[in-house]
Design a protein around this motif. Structure first.
Motif, PDB file in Angstrom:
ATOM      1  N   SER A  95       0.835  -1.205   0.000  1.00 36.59           N
ATOM      2  CA  SER A  95       0.000   0.000   0.000  1.00 36.59           C
ATOM      3  C   SER A  95       0.867   1.252   0.000  1.00 36.59           C
ATOM      4  O   SER A  95       1.883   1.325   0.689  1.00 36.59           O
ATOM      5  CB  SER A  95      -0.902  -0.001   1.243  1.00 36.59           C
ATOM      6  N   GLY A  96       0.466   2.237  -0.792  1.00 42.61           N
ATOM      7  CA  GLY A  96       1.170   3.523  -0.791  1.00 42.61           C
ATOM      8  C   GLY A  96       2.330   3.622  -1.747  1.00 42.61           C
ATOM      9  O   GLY A  96       2.992   4.663  -1.801  1.00 42.61           O
ATOM     10  N   VAL A  97       2.600   2.586  -2.548  1.00 45.88           N
ATOM     11  CA  VAL A  97       3.693   2.651  -3.516  1.00 45.88           C
ATOM     12  C   VAL A  97       3.248   3.458  -4.729  1.00 45.88           C
ATOM     13  O   VAL A  97       2.146   3.270  -5.253  1.00 45.88           O
ATOM     14  CB  VAL A  97       4.138   1.237  -3.942  1.00 45.88           C
ATOM     15  N   THR A  98       4.087   4.394  -5.176  1.00 39.80           N
ATOM     16  CA  THR A  98       3.795   5.243  -6.334  1.00 39.80           C
ATOM     17  C   THR A  98       4.939   5.134  -7.336  1.00 39.80           C
ATOM     18  O   THR A  98       5.994   4.571  -7.021  1.00 39.80           O
ATOM     19  CB  THR A  98       3.640   6.717  -5.907  1.00 39.80           C
ATOM     20  N   PRO A  99       4.763   5.658  -8.565  1.00 39.87           N
ATOM     21  CA  PRO A  99       5.838   5.592  -9.560  1.00 39.87           C
ATOM     22  C   PRO A  99       7.122   6.312  -9.169  1.00 39.87           C
ATOM     23  O   PRO A  99       8.132   6.158  -9.851  1.00 39.87           O
ATOM     24  CB  PRO A  99       5.204   6.244 -10.794  1.00 39.87           C
ATOM     25  N   VAL A 100       7.118   7.108  -8.086  1.00 33.32           N
ATOM     26  CA  VAL A 100       8.363   7.746  -7.638  1.00 33.32           C
ATOM     27  C   VAL A 100       8.681   7.356  -6.190  1.00 33.32           C
ATOM     28  O   VAL A 100       9.351   8.095  -5.478  1.00 33.32           O
ATOM     29  CB  VAL A 100       8.304   9.289  -7.788  1.00 33.32           C
ATOM     30  N   GLY A 101       8.197   6.184  -5.773  1.00 30.92           N
ATOM     31  CA  GLY A 101       8.570   5.688  -4.459  1.00 30.92           C
ATOM     32  C   GLY A 101       7.381   5.514  -3.531  1.00 30.92           C
ATOM     33  O   GLY A 101       6.247   5.886  -3.859  1.00 30.92           O
ATOM     34  N   PRO A 102       7.615   4.943  -2.337  1.00 27.20           N
ATOM     35  CA  PRO A 102       6.521   4.695  -1.393  1.00 27.20           C
ATOM     36  C   PRO A 102       6.122   5.949  -0.627  1.00 27.20           C
ATOM     37  O   PRO A 102       6.950   6.777  -0.287  1.00 27.20           O
ATOM     38  CB  PRO A 102       7.116   3.643  -0.444  1.00 27.20           C
ATOM     39  N   ALA A 173      11.003  15.897 -13.180  1.00 32.89           N
ATOM     40  CA  ALA A 173      10.013  16.976 -13.150  1.00 32.89           C
ATOM     41  C   ALA A 173       8.726  16.565 -13.850  1.00 32.89           C
ATOM     42  O   ALA A 173       7.636  16.979 -13.450  1.00 32.89           O
ATOM     43  CB  ALA A 173      10.581  18.238 -13.803  1.00 32.89           C
ATOM     44  N   VAL A 174       8.827  15.727 -14.892  1.00 30.46           N
ATOM     45  CA  VAL A 174       7.642  15.237 -15.590  1.00 30.46           C
ATOM     46  C   VAL A 174       6.985  14.128 -14.791  1.00 30.46           C
ATOM     47  O   VAL A 174       5.765  14.079 -14.650  1.00 30.46           O
ATOM     48  CB  VAL A 174       8.012  14.739 -17.002  1.00 30.46           C
ATOM     49  N   ALA A 175       7.786  13.221 -14.250  1.00 31.66           N
ATOM     50  CA  ALA A 175       7.234  12.075 -13.518  1.00 31.66           C
ATOM     51  C   ALA A 175       6.588  12.493 -12.207  1.00 31.66           C
ATOM     52  O   ALA A 175       5.583  11.904 -11.794  1.00 31.66           O
ATOM     53  CB  ALA A 175       8.336  11.052 -13.246  1.00 31.66           C
ATOM     54  N   ALA A 176       7.143  13.494 -11.541  1.00 29.27           N
ATOM     55  CA  ALA A 176       6.645  13.869 -10.207  1.00 29.27           C
ATOM     56  C   ALA A 176       6.638  15.389 -10.042  1.00 29.27           C
ATOM     57  O   ALA A 176       7.414  15.933  -9.255  1.00 29.27           O
ATOM     58  CB  ALA A 176       7.512  13.222  -9.136  1.00 29.27           C
ATOM     59  N   PRO A 177       5.747  16.082 -10.768  1.00 30.28           N
ATOM     60  CA  PRO A 177       5.722  17.548 -10.654  1.00 30.28           C
ATOM     61  C   PRO A 177       5.408  18.031  -9.235  1.00 30.28           C
ATOM     62  O   PRO A 177       5.832  19.120  -8.844  1.00 30.28           O
ATOM     63  CB  PRO A 177       4.621  17.967 -11.644  1.00 30.28           C
ATOM     64  N   ALA A 178       4.694  17.213  -8.448  1.00 28.60           N
ATOM     65  CA  ALA A 178       4.357  17.631  -7.085  1.00 28.60           C
ATOM     66  C   ALA A 178       5.583  17.694  -6.179  1.00 28.60           C
ATOM     67  O   ALA A 178       5.542  18.324  -5.117  1.00 28.60           O
ATOM     68  CB  ALA A 178       3.330  16.660  -6.486  1.00 28.60           C
ATOM     69  N   LEU A 179       6.670  17.059  -6.605  1.00 25.90           N
ATOM     70  CA  LEU A 179       7.898  17.065  -5.789  1.00 25.90           C
ATOM     71  C   LEU A 179       8.810  18.238  -6.115  1.00 25.90           C
ATOM     72  O   LEU A 179       9.894  18.343  -5.526  1.00 25.90           O
ATOM     73  CB  LEU A 179       8.674  15.766  -6.002  1.00 25.90           C
ATOM     74  N   GLU A 180       8.403  19.104  -7.030  1.00 21.91           N
ATOM     75  CA  GLU A 180       9.306  20.139  -7.528  1.00 21.91           C
ATOM     76  C   GLU A 180       9.914  20.973  -6.404  1.00 21.91           C
ATOM     77  O   GLU A 180      11.142  21.161  -6.338  1.00 21.91           O
ATOM     78  CB  GLU A 180       8.576  21.055  -8.508  1.00 21.91           C
TER      79      GLU A 180
END
Length: 456
Positions: A95-102, A173-180
């Motif tokens: 649970s909670g795993v995403t394309p840029v990590g858990p 930046a494309v894969a995880a814009p929320a992490l910018e």
């Protein structure tokens, strides 16, 4: 005005223009509309060979579906377990795993998909956090923060499965814009996640008695396939299929699009041109009209993928009762994902959708369909899934999956600035990203450039 390309971006743009009183002419090189959206019949069922569903929670999508009169006929997938190839075999996705990590750590720890050494290295992330002012690859970022094992075991299967991506060349930046902001500041992802999780649990305790209203289902399709959406968008549009744009040139204050179609060579003179094609095609069209834009578009990479849907008997395997199985590049250079369409969409016969092809994986462009089917069946057998296909359909999407490299967003900003005020507008998967929701948003954005100009 002309719209080049009748994929989802071009159709969404043309539909928006038409609804605002414009009369766009759509030029499509292929035989039909929809681009990568392709529905095929397999036995008594209709299956989708490109995108499998429309994301209803993406901005503007549910409203568009309602506007087209398609809401009442929607059907939604049945939630199911998601599987992951791991060092322990095929296991349930934590649970909670995403394309840029858990985003949740206890489920990942309990799953044992990481070795003790890998867990220890991942836990040191707060001490390895440092700012990145420029865009980097997902692989570089995850390896620096969490270690190579997290990249291989957690991030690669999801990002590779969804985007056919090579982590070492795909833009963070494309894969995880929320992490910018987190990436720019060098903040710890682990610390931030733990803080948010704690705040979420406290909020739940405070508001446990409050009930939220029903949520919009996440995705949907239709009994006759996802093609119903592009066909509905195309219904009132003027579309010339089998008509290929060969170039764009400026004559006076107008743009002239040279075309080759069923009636030979011709041209279309317009004030505005929307180019909603693969990035390389758009770049070639703009070679004379705007060389700088052409140069920027030529830097957009993409890879070929394929979809195989088969009806087959299934031996004992976890996917028999699950929805999706993600397979990382460490386990297969060919197969990325297997979806059990029977459990997902309640199909009568056991039916499986196999996604093949990945960046820097097994080359598939020159393989015949028969060879590709045989290779995928053999590869799945090696991975423990024995399928004996009774009937199948296969679809190749050549150069269709965008692979944005680090710096992609900055290059696309330069592209927008270069084209600003010219009457030339470019969008699509190669520039904006993959997915039906993204395409709809991109098409509406391109059309608004024109309608807002006319209103002013």
């Amino acid at each position: 005005m002309a719209v080049i390309g009748a994929g989802m971006t071009g159709l969404a743009a043309a539909h928006h223009l038409h609804s605002h009183g414009c009369r766009p002419v759509v030029l499509e090189a292929g035989q039909g509309v929809g681009g990568q959206v392709r529905s095929r019949r397999l036995g008594s069922d209709v299956v989708d060979m490109g995108p499998e569903a429309v994301p209803l929670r993406a901005p503007g999508v549910a409203a568009l579906v309602a506007e087209l009169g398609l809401t009442d006929s929607m059907r939604h997938p049945v939630p199911g377990r998601v599987l992951l190839s791991s060092r322990r075999g095929v296991v349930e996705m934590p649970s909670g795993v995403t394309p840029v990590g858990p985003t949740k750590f206890l489920p990942t720890i309990a799953s044992r998909i990481l070795s003790p050494a890998g867990l220890l290295r991942a836990g040191l992330e707060p001490f390895n956090a440092h700012p990145h002012l420029d865009d980097v690859s997902v692989g570089q970022f995850i390896a620096e923060r969490f270690g190579d094992e997290v990249s291989r075991a957690v991030v690669d299967p999801l990002l590779g499965g969804i985007h056919a991506a090579d982590l070492n060349t795909f833009s963070l930046a494309v894969a995880a814009p929320a992490l910018e902001q987190t990436v720019r500041n060098g903040d710890s992802i682990v610390a931030g996640t733990l803080k948010r999780n704690a705040a979420g649990r406290w909020s739940q305790l405070r508001h446990h008695s409050q009930r939220s209203g029903p949520r919009t289902p996440a995705t949907a399709t239709w009994k006759h396939g996802l093609m119903m959406l592009p066909e509905a968008l195309a219904r009132e549009l003027t579309i010339h299929t089998n008509t290929r744009a060969r170039g764009i040139r400026q004559v006076g204050h107008e743009w002239v699009v040279d075309v080759t179609g069923p009636h030979g060579v011709g041209s279309v003179a317009v004030d505005d041109v929307i180019i909603a094609t693969p990035a390389r095609v758009a770049g070639a069209l703009l070679a004379t009209a705007c060389p700088r834009a052409s140069e920027l578009l030529s830097q957009c990479e993409s890879t070929t993928v394929a979809t195989l849907v088969m009806q087959a008997d299934l031996t004992d395997h976890p996917i028999a009762t699950a929805q999706t199985w993600f397979i990382g590049s460490a386990w297969s250079a060919l197969v990325r994902q297997v979806t059990n369409l029977s459990t997902t969409w309640h199909l009568a016969k056991p039916t499986f959708r196999i996604a093949m092809g990945r960046q820097r994986g097994t080359p598939i462009d020159d393989l015949s369909d028969d060879d590709l089917v045989a290779m995928s069946v053999a590869e799945l057998r090696r991975l423990g899934l024995a399928l004996d296909p009774h009937d199948y359909v296969i679809e190749r999407h050549r150069g269709a999956m965008p692979q944005p490299a680090p710096g992609h967003r900055e290059r696309m900003a330069q592209l927008a600035a270069t084209l600003n005020g010219t009457g030339l507008h470019v969008g699509g998967a190669g520039t904006d990203g993959a997915g039906v929701g993204t395409a709809i948003a991109a098409g509406r954005r391109l059309a608004r450039h024109i309608t807002s100009k006319e209103e002013n």
